[in-house]
Enzyme design. Structure first.
Site, PDB file in Angstrom:
ATOM      1  CB  SER A  56      -0.913   0.000   1.224  1.00 51.61           C
ATOM      2  OG  SER A  56      -1.767   1.124   1.210  1.00 51.61           O
ATOM      3  CG  HIS A  69       0.242  13.250   1.289  1.00 49.24           C
ATOM      4  ND1 HIS A  69      -0.960  13.700   0.798  1.00 49.24           N
ATOM      5  CD2 HIS A  69      -0.049  12.189   2.088  1.00 49.24           C
ATOM      6  CE1 HIS A  69      -1.941  12.959   1.283  1.00 49.24           C
ATOM      7  NE2 HIS A  69      -1.415  12.028   2.063  1.00 49.24           N
ATOM      8  CG  HIS A 114      -4.160   5.022  -2.851  1.00 49.71           C
ATOM      9  ND1 HIS A 114      -5.155   4.339  -3.538  1.00 49.71           N
ATOM     10  CD2 HIS A 114      -3.888   4.275  -1.751  1.00 49.71           C
ATOM     11  CE1 HIS A 114      -5.469   3.244  -2.877  1.00 49.71           C
ATOM     12  NE2 HIS A 114      -4.724   3.171  -1.792  1.00 49.71           N
ATOM     13  CG  ASN A 167      -4.102  -1.853  -1.631  1.00 45.18           C
ATOM     14  OD1 ASN A 167      -4.912  -2.692  -2.001  1.00 45.18           O
ATOM     15  ND2 ASN A 167      -3.403  -1.963  -0.522  1.00 45.18           N
ATOM     16  CG  HIS A 214      -7.590   7.952 -16.507  1.00 49.76           C
ATOM     17  ND1 HIS A 214      -8.425   6.992 -15.974  1.00 49.76           N
ATOM     18  CD2 HIS A 214      -7.600   8.996 -15.634  1.00 49.76           C
ATOM     19  CE1 HIS A 214      -8.939   7.443 -14.832  1.00 49.76           C
ATOM     20  NE2 HIS A 214      -8.460   8.653 -14.609  1.00 49.76           N
ATOM     21  CG  HIS A 274     -19.092  14.103   3.438  1.00 44.06           C
ATOM     22  ND1 HIS A 274     -18.384  12.928   3.471  1.00 44.06           N
ATOM     23  CD2 HIS A 274     -18.177  15.086   3.658  1.00 44.06           C
ATOM     24  CE1 HIS A 274     -17.101  13.183   3.705  1.00 44.06           C
ATOM     25  NE2 HIS A 274     -16.960  14.481   3.817  1.00 44.06           N
ATOM     26  CG  ASN A 306      -4.781  -6.021  17.110  1.00 46.72           C
ATOM     27  OD1 ASN A 306      -4.780  -4.857  17.535  1.00 46.72           O
ATOM     28  ND2 ASN A 306      -4.066  -6.987  17.663  1.00 46.72           N
ATOM     29  N   GLY A 307      -4.616  -4.182  13.103  1.00 48.05           N
ATOM     30  CA  GLY A 307      -3.429  -3.809  12.338  1.00 48.05           C
ATOM     31  C   GLY A 307      -2.610  -2.756  13.063  1.00 48.05           C
TER      32      GLY A 307
END
Length: 304
Positions: free
Chosen positions: A90, A94, A104, A106, A145, A175, A261-262
């Site tokens: 991952s 920035h 980003h 992953n 792209h 939102h 629990n990472g």
């Protein structure tokens, strides 16, 4: 049959390749490395770069974890088995430059042992790569792209249109009614089907991983020497706040890591070092900021 150990080993190699490439891009900072173990099984390698010539903060993380899934995750994944294995790489970068985009990526693999019913392990690949420019530059969006489309087409002509649409829907800040950036590709639960073998799916996953370095190198070098001032920097901080909102509210990887629990520091390395929330900000009519906001929507065909 491709083993989970082989997937993890190849993903670690991709982590190494990307870290070396990013150090070359930056030309100043080097990655700090931390090895960690997960309570419950497995662990990973967290690598962080910061305060560089161009990379203000970035993480390239590898993990290979196993154990027992919490009931909440089992319900979300719609599975009955308890034991799991997951491995992946991952990345979030920035930059310190408003004209250089956030990126980003992953790639991940998930496996559960065979159930008593079908005697077949439940396993799939997932991942993707997307771009979040502070300022949308048409030529850069088209390059990004078009490159992804070419990689997808090498493996299956249906991949790019399917995964591009998936990314538009996934990287959407409901939102705010805007996309996080210009999207890219996103996929999950990709398995072998009639005309697609496990080898093809695995090679596709690795190809996406190895697309990261050349694509980001090109985008950084196109924009790193552009002049900017305080106004552009403040806009960059504002766009980072949108990135933060998405990752904390909607991102499935963040939720999965926290609920299994990472390692907290590795999970939250995606957050920017500085972000700002300005009350009811309205960009100047006709400005680059207003233009960027007008392009943060689903369904734009950037590939040429």
């Amino acid at each position: 049959m491709i083993s989970k150990e082989q997937v993890a080993a190849d993903y670690r190699e991709i982590q190494n390749e990307i870290c070396l490439a990013l150090e070359v891009i930056d030309g100043k900072s080097k990655f700090e490395e931390e090895l960690w173990e997960r309570e419950g099984g497995g662990g990973g390698i967290t690598r962080i770069i910061r305060d560089g010539n161009i990379l203000e903060k970035g993480g390239v993380n590898f993990s290979a974890v196993h154990g027992v899934l919490p009931d909440s995750v089992k319900k979300a994944l719609k599975v009955e088995q308890d034991e799991f294995f997951a491995t992946g790489v991952s990345i979030v970068i920035h930059p310190n430059h408003p004209w250089v985009p956030i990126i980003h990526m992953n790639i991940r693999y998930f496996e559960m042992p065979a159930s008593d019913l079908d005697h077949q392990p439940l396993r799939w690949f997932g991942g993707g790569i997307d771009l979040t420019p502070h300022y949308v530059i048409d030529e850069d969006a088209q390059f990004f792209h078009s490159t992804l489309k070419a990689v997808c087409n090498t493996y299956n002509a249906d991949f790019y249109p399917r995964f591009k649409l998936w990314a538009d829907d996934y990287f959407y800040i409901k939102h705010r009614q805007e996309t996080r950036g210009i999207g890219g590709i996103f996929y999950d639960r990709l398995t072998a089907t009639g005309d697609i073998s496990w080898e093809t799916v695995f090679e596709f996953s690795k190809a996406i991983g190895r697309t990261f370095a050349p694509v980001y190198t090109e985008l950084v070098n196109r924009n790193r020497d552009k002049a900017f001032g305080d106004e552009e920097q403040q806009w960059q901080y504002q766009r980072r706040s949108r990135y933060t909102e998405f990752n904390l509210v909607y991102d499935a990887g963040t939720k999965f890591g926290l609920e299994t629990n990472g390692r907290i520091e590795s999970i939250l390395m995606s957050l920017p070092p500085t972000a700002k929330w300005l009350y009811n900000f309205k960009p100047e009519p006709g400005s680059e900021e207003e233009r960027t906001l007008s392009l943060l929507k689903k369904g734009i065909n950037w590939a040429v």
